[in-house]
Every structure is written in C-alpha cells, then in structure tokens.
Design a protein around this motif. Structure first.
Motif, PDB file in Angstrom:
ATOM      1  N   VAL A 178     -10.784 -60.512  18.936  1.00 26.47           N
ATOM      2  CA  VAL A 178     -11.048 -59.077  18.877  1.00 26.47           C
ATOM      3  C   VAL A 178     -10.149 -58.383  17.863  1.00 26.47           C
ATOM      4  CG1 VAL A 178     -11.203 -56.941  20.212  1.00 26.47           C
ATOM      5  CG2 VAL A 178     -11.776 -59.129  21.290  1.00 26.47           C
ATOM      6  N   GLY A 179      -8.854 -58.751  17.871  1.00 28.43           N
ATOM      7  CA  GLY A 179      -7.915 -58.188  16.912  1.00 28.43           C
ATOM      8  C   GLY A 179      -7.326 -56.864  17.345  1.00 28.43           C
ATOM      9  N   GLY A 180      -6.594 -56.235  16.424  1.00 29.41           N
ATOM     10  CA  GLY A 180      -6.036 -54.918  16.656  1.00 29.41           C
ATOM     11  C   GLY A 180      -5.182 -54.810  17.904  1.00 29.41           C
ATOM     12  N   GLU A 181      -5.407 -53.759  18.645  1.00 24.43           N
ATOM     13  CA  GLU A 181      -4.611 -53.462  19.838  1.00 24.43           C
ATOM     14  C   GLU A 181      -4.809 -54.516  20.929  1.00 24.43           C
ATOM     15  OE1 GLU A 181      -4.582 -51.525  23.923  1.00 24.43           O
ATOM     16  OE2 GLU A 181      -6.325 -52.059  22.715  1.00 24.43           O
ATOM     17  N   VAL A 182      -5.999 -55.113  20.978  1.00 23.66           N
ATOM     18  CA  VAL A 182      -6.252 -56.167  21.968  1.00 23.66           C
ATOM     19  C   VAL A 182      -5.378 -57.379  21.686  1.00 23.66           C
ATOM     20  CG1 VAL A 182      -7.977 -57.781  22.866  1.00 23.66           C
ATOM     21  CG2 VAL A 182      -8.592 -55.393  22.481  1.00 23.66           C
ATOM     22  N   PHE A 183      -5.209 -57.713  20.416  1.00 25.33           N
ATOM     23  CA  PHE A 183      -4.331 -58.819  20.030  1.00 25.33           C
ATOM     24  C   PHE A 183      -2.897 -58.545  20.503  1.00 25.33           C
ATOM     25  CE2 PHE A 183      -1.293 -60.844  17.254  1.00 25.33           C
ATOM     26  CZ  PHE A 183      -1.802 -62.103  17.017  1.00 25.33           C
ATOM     27  N   GLU A 184      -2.395 -57.365  20.221  1.00 27.11           N
ATOM     28  CA  GLU A 184      -1.019 -57.024  20.598  1.00 27.11           C
ATOM     29  C   GLU A 184      -0.811 -57.131  22.100  1.00 27.11           C
ATOM     30  OE1 GLU A 184       0.118 -53.228  19.046  1.00 27.11           O
ATOM     31  OE2 GLU A 184      -0.753 -53.614  17.078  1.00 27.11           O
ATOM     32  N   ARG A 185      -1.729 -56.580  22.864  1.00 25.41           N
ATOM     33  CA  ARG A 185      -1.591 -56.598  24.331  1.00 25.41           C
ATOM     34  C   ARG A 185      -1.789 -58.007  24.894  1.00 25.41           C
ATOM     35  NH1 ARG A 185      -5.758 -52.827  26.483  1.00 25.41           N
ATOM     36  NH2 ARG A 185      -4.663 -53.055  28.471  1.00 25.41           N
ATOM     37  N   SER A 186      -2.583 -58.819  24.192  1.00 29.77           N
ATOM     38  CA  SER A 186      -2.829 -60.187  24.655  1.00 29.77           C
ATOM     39  C   SER A 186      -1.557 -61.021  24.649  1.00 29.77           C
ATOM     40  CB  SER A 186      -3.892 -60.863  23.779  1.00 29.77           C
ATOM     41  OG  SER A 186      -5.139 -60.237  23.933  1.00 29.77           O
ATOM     42  N   LEU A 187      -0.662 -60.755  23.702  1.00 32.26           N
ATOM     43  CA  LEU A 187       0.602 -61.490  23.654  1.00 32.26           C
ATOM     44  C   LEU A 187       1.413 -61.269  24.927  1.00 32.26           C
ATOM     45  CD1 LEU A 187       1.638 -60.826  19.946  1.00 32.26           C
ATOM     46  CD2 LEU A 187       0.924 -63.011  20.925  1.00 32.26           C
ATOM     47  N   ARG A 188       1.242 -60.114  25.559  1.00 32.03           N
ATOM     48  CA  ARG A 188       1.964 -59.819  26.802  1.00 32.03           C
ATOM     49  C   ARG A 188       1.383 -60.572  27.987  1.00 32.03           C
ATOM     50  NH1 ARG A 188       1.166 -53.576  26.580  1.00 32.03           N
ATOM     51  NH2 ARG A 188       1.832 -53.724  28.764  1.00 32.03           N
ATOM     52  N   CYS A 189       0.214 -61.193  27.801  1.00 27.15           N
ATOM     53  CA  CYS A 189      -0.424 -61.970  28.869  1.00 27.15           C
ATOM     54  C   CYS A 189       0.038 -63.424  28.888  1.00 27.15           C
ATOM     55  CB  CYS A 189      -1.946 -61.943  28.718  1.00 27.15           C
ATOM     56  SG  CYS A 189      -2.707 -60.329  28.916  1.00 27.15           S
ATOM     57  N   LEU A 190       0.775 -63.846  27.849  1.00 23.52           N
ATOM     58  CA  LEU A 190       1.140 -65.254  27.721  1.00 23.52           C
ATOM     59  C   LEU A 190       2.301 -65.655  28.625  1.00 23.52           C
ATOM     60  CD1 LEU A 190       1.011 -65.990  23.883  1.00 23.52           C
ATOM     61  CD2 LEU A 190      -0.562 -66.825  25.646  1.00 23.52           C
ATOM     62  N   ALA A 191       2.194 -66.842  29.173  1.00 23.80           N
ATOM     63  CA  ALA A 191       3.303 -67.445  29.919  1.00 23.80           C
ATOM     64  C   ALA A 191       4.323 -68.002  28.930  1.00 23.80           C
ATOM     65  CB  ALA A 191       2.772 -68.570  30.810  1.00 23.80           C
ATOM     66  N   TRP A 192       5.458 -68.445  29.431  1.00 18.30           N
ATOM     67  CA  TRP A 192       6.436 -69.155  28.595  1.00 18.30           C
ATOM     68  C   TRP A 192       5.731 -70.374  27.990  1.00 18.30           C
ATOM     69  CZ3 TRP A 192      12.035 -68.500  28.283  1.00 18.30           C
ATOM     70  CH2 TRP A 192      12.479 -67.312  28.876  1.00 18.30           C
ATOM     71  N   ALA A 193       5.960 -70.608  26.699  1.00 19.11           N
ATOM     72  CA  ALA A 193       5.322 -71.700  25.950  1.00 19.11           C
ATOM     73  C   ALA A 193       3.806 -71.534  25.868  1.00 19.11           C
ATOM     74  CB  ALA A 193       5.668 -73.058  26.544  1.00 19.11           C
ATOM     75  N   GLY A 194       3.330 -70.299  26.067  1.00 22.28           N
ATOM     76  CA  GLY A 194       1.903 -70.026  25.968  1.00 22.28           C
ATOM     77  C   GLY A 194       1.439 -70.015  24.517  1.00 22.28           C
ATOM     78  N   ARG A 195       0.113 -70.172  24.344  1.00 19.76           N
ATOM     79  CA  ARG A 195      -0.467 -70.215  23.006  1.00 19.76           C
ATOM     80  C   ARG A 195      -1.591 -69.192  22.901  1.00 19.76           C
ATOM     81  NH1 ARG A 195      -0.402 -74.376  26.561  1.00 19.76           N
ATOM     82  NH2 ARG A 195      -2.284 -75.462  25.831  1.00 19.76           N
ATOM     83  N   LEU A 196      -1.527 -68.352  21.898  1.00 18.81           N
ATOM     84  CA  LEU A 196      -2.642 -67.454  21.590  1.00 18.81           C
ATOM     85  C   LEU A 196      -3.358 -68.016  20.376  1.00 18.81           C
ATOM     86  CD1 LEU A 196      -2.817 -63.594  21.504  1.00 18.81           C
ATOM     87  CD2 LEU A 196      -3.637 -64.923  19.554  1.00 18.81           C
ATOM     88  N   VAL A 197      -4.670 -68.239  20.514  1.00 12.47           N
ATOM     89  CA  VAL A 197      -5.457 -68.759  19.404  1.00 12.47           C
ATOM     90  C   VAL A 197      -6.498 -67.708  19.033  1.00 12.47           C
ATOM     91  CG1 VAL A 197      -7.032 -69.994  20.983  1.00 12.47           C
ATOM     92  CG2 VAL A 197      -6.856 -70.693  18.571  1.00 12.47           C
ATOM     93  N   THR A 198      -6.609 -67.435  17.743  1.00 15.32           N
ATOM     94  CA  THR A 198      -7.502 -66.364  17.300  1.00 15.32           C
ATOM     95  C   THR A 198      -8.390 -66.828  16.151  1.00 15.32           C
ATOM     96  OG1 THR A 198      -7.584 -64.107  16.423  1.00 15.32           O
ATOM     97  CG2 THR A 198      -5.701 -65.454  15.757  1.00 15.32           C
ATOM     98  N   CYS A 199      -9.626 -66.336  16.152  1.00 17.77           N
ATOM     99  CA  CYS A 199     -10.572 -66.695  15.096  1.00 17.77           C
ATOM    100  C   CYS A 199     -11.177 -65.471  14.429  1.00 17.77           C
ATOM    101  CB  CYS A 199     -11.701 -67.563  15.655  1.00 17.77           C
ATOM    102  SG  CYS A 199     -12.838 -66.658  16.723  1.00 17.77           S
ATOM    103  N   GLY A 200     -10.765 -64.266  14.840  1.00 23.93           N
ATOM    104  CA  GLY A 200     -11.405 -63.094  14.268  1.00 23.93           C
ATOM    105  C   GLY A 200     -10.677 -61.815  14.601  1.00 23.93           C
ATOM    106  N   ALA A 201     -11.173 -60.728  14.032  1.00 19.37           N
ATOM    107  CA  ALA A 201     -10.554 -59.421  14.239  1.00 19.37           C
ATOM    108  C   ALA A 201     -11.631 -58.352  14.115  1.00 19.37           C
ATOM    109  CB  ALA A 201      -9.437 -59.198  13.227  1.00 19.37           C
TER     110      ALA A 201
END
Length: 342
Positions: A243-266
């Motif tokens: 999704v990108g933008g603000e959703v990307f920023e807030r998604s990082l706050r959903c990650l556990a320790w050693a979590g991985r965010l993978v993105t393909c678009g914005a």
C-alpha cells in the motif's frame, strides 16, 4: 485484430478498442490467441503514467494471459498450434548469469508483458515461447489468467523474500485485492496465522473463506492496535505490504522482534518515514520484492493443478467495458480479479 490500445496517458476514457495489425511470431516466439486477460494495478499505472517510467506509447497493456497457441516461430519445439496455455508475465534476456541461475526476475533487462512490451488485452499477443506453460485442464481460461502476476508476486514475497514459516504470524494488507487475496491463501498453505485487513465486512468475510484467521476493517479500526491485541502485544513475524505511504509507516509498528516487512508496491504513496532506532534495536528487516522467477511460476502452476490454490475472480467482462473496470479497481469496488474476455 481487436485490441485495447493506449495512445496517451490519462483517465480511463483514454482506453480505446481499436483494430491493429496481427502480431507475427519471430524466432523463439509464439502468438497466443487470448481467451482471458486479468487486470492488475500495473495496468492502472501504465494508463496513468509514472514520473521517470518510460512506458512506450502506443501500447497494449495486460500481463495475465491465457489462451491457445495460434502460431509458432522458428526454433520453437514441444508445442503445437491449438495447445491451451498460460503465459508467465516476466520477460528476461535468458542469457545472463542471473537468468542461467534461475533468477530471471533479477535480470538487468527484465520486463513485464503489458508494461515493457505489448500485453494481452487483445485478441492475439506475441510472447517468448519460454514463457508458455500448459494450462491445467481443471482451470478455466479465466482462472488461469487470474493466477499469473498476483500469485507470482505474493509467492515470491512470502516464500522467496520473507521466508514465512509454519507457526509464524503474518499481517496481509488489503486481503480483498488481487495480490492480497493470493497472499492470504499462500500464507495459510504455509501454515501461518493469517491476519488481514479490508475496507468492508463483505470483503472480510470473503477473506475468511480464503483462510484468514483474523480480520480487521481498516475503515473502522486502528489496525496497529488490533494487531497488538490479537498477538498479545508481541506483533507479527511478517507484514505483507503493498500500500505504501502512511500504511507502510504504521505497519512497522506491527512487527515483532526480528520481524520482516516485505513490500512490492506503493499504491497510496512512495514516501514513508522509518524509525531506524526501532529497526536496528529490534533486529527487524525491510525487504523489497518485485515479481518472481519462471521456476516459481512453475511451482504455482503445479499447486493450482493439485487444487491447493484457487483464483478469486470478481467479474468477467468484454473488452468494451475496460474503462469501467479501471474505475472499479481504483475505487476498490472489487474482490480479487477483473478478467477481460476478448
């Protein structure tokens, strides 16, 4: 032949059905009579145009193609005119070291049908013969077209990049979108706990039918708070983001320790802020991902053939309704894929 020709960038009204010359198969190529071509958000970007993206005009978009072989070029063996096929959407040189290693999606000359060369929104399309795969008999042409780009993208994101494992948890954004509905199925197949977002209760219900364990209506709830509640403040191991933008920023706050965010678009914006302190202190990872290899495409075809996955189709429409299809996708009025039938 008839084709949906894009002569200029703009709104949906610039998409016109026109008569254009039939494509001819050169050496190593095949012409496919298109029976179905599914749309992706990529088609929206090609129509609108992007700063710095050299889309050639006029062009025919459409990456997700299934049909029957109409003609074969010199040097092509193993196929016959009339064979029902599906077409891998990525095009590479086939000769460089990465292509030889089976990493064709990392080829420096990699392109996508309908983006860097004419695609399948036409009665006929010319493609490299190496991109042909036999259509499983259990799949309709619409089903076969609907699995191509979205499933390949989602598979590479979750398997190739994030390396999602059984017992882990994953947040899939926009589970009603083409790529999101694929990710829900793949994550469930891999044995993960699947949390997904969508903008309506009807889409959330359909996502549950695909395998989602928990659903979040992002129009009514703060998805960060809800993810923390579901995971008892731990966070998820993987965020599937496109999704990108603000959703990307807030998604990082959903990650556990050693979590991985993978993105393909914005789709909502290319700019986002990252709290580097959280990133390195919690040993988290941000992974970019684009498309996938032909080897991965073959894996997906086999999984479809054995019934592990299914295409999610919102509607099948004629070429003349292409503008309405673009409007519906942009308005997020569809669940799964819109398929054009020439």
């Amino acid at each position: 032949m008839r084709a949906i020709l894009l002569r200029e960038h703009g709104g949906p009204e610039v998409l016109k059905v026109e008569e254009v010359p039939d494509p001819q198969a050169g050496p190593g190529q095949a012409v496919v009579r298109v029976r179905a071509c599914a749309l992706n958000h990529l088609d929206i970007w090609v129509r609108k145009g992007l700063p710095g993206a050299p889309f050639h005009l006029p062009t025919i978009s459409g990456a997700d193609i299934s049909g029957d072989i109409h003609a074969l070029g010199e040097g092509v063996s193993g196929w016959h005119v009339g064979d029902p096929v599906m077409v891998a959407p990525g095009v590479s040189c086939g000769a460089c070291a990465r292509c030889q290693e089976g990493l064709d999606h990392l080829c420096s000359s990699y392109g996508i049908l309908g983006e860097t060369q004419n695609g399948g929104l036409a009665e006929l399309v010319c493609v490299p013969a190496v991109n042909l795969f036999a259509k499983p008999a259990r799949l309709s042409y619409a089903d076969a077209a609907s699995m191509s780009l979205s499933f390949l993208t989602a598979w590479h994101m979750l398997v190739g990049r994030a390396q999602l494992k059984r017992g882990e948890s994953v947040l899939v954004h926009a589970g009603g979108s083409g790529v999101g509905s694929c990710a829900v199925q793949i994550a469930k197949y891999l044995g993960a706990q699947v949390i997904t977002t969508a903008g309506s209760e009807s889409k959330l219900q359909l996502a549950k039918e695909l395998g989602a364990d928990e659903t979040i209506n992002y129009r009514e709830e703060d998805f960060v708070k809800r993810v923390k509640a579901i995971t008892e403040k731990r966070g998820v191991d993987v965020v599937f983001e496109h999704v990108g933008g603000e959703v990307f920023e807030r998604s990082l706050r959903c990650l556990a320790w050693a979590g991985r965010l993978v993105t393909c678009g914005a789709t909502t914006g290319i700019d986002a802020k990252v709290n580097l302190r959280h990133l390195f202190f919690k040993s988290q990872s941000i992974l970019g991902s684009t498309m996938g290899s032909r080897r991965e495409f073959q894996q997906l075809v086999s999984l479809f053939e054995t019934g592990h996955f299914r295409s999610v189709i919102d509607r099948i429409i004629p070429m003349e309704e292409i503008a309405d299809a673009h409007r519906a996708i942009e308005a997020r009025e569809v669940f799964g894929k819109v398929v054009i039938s020439p």
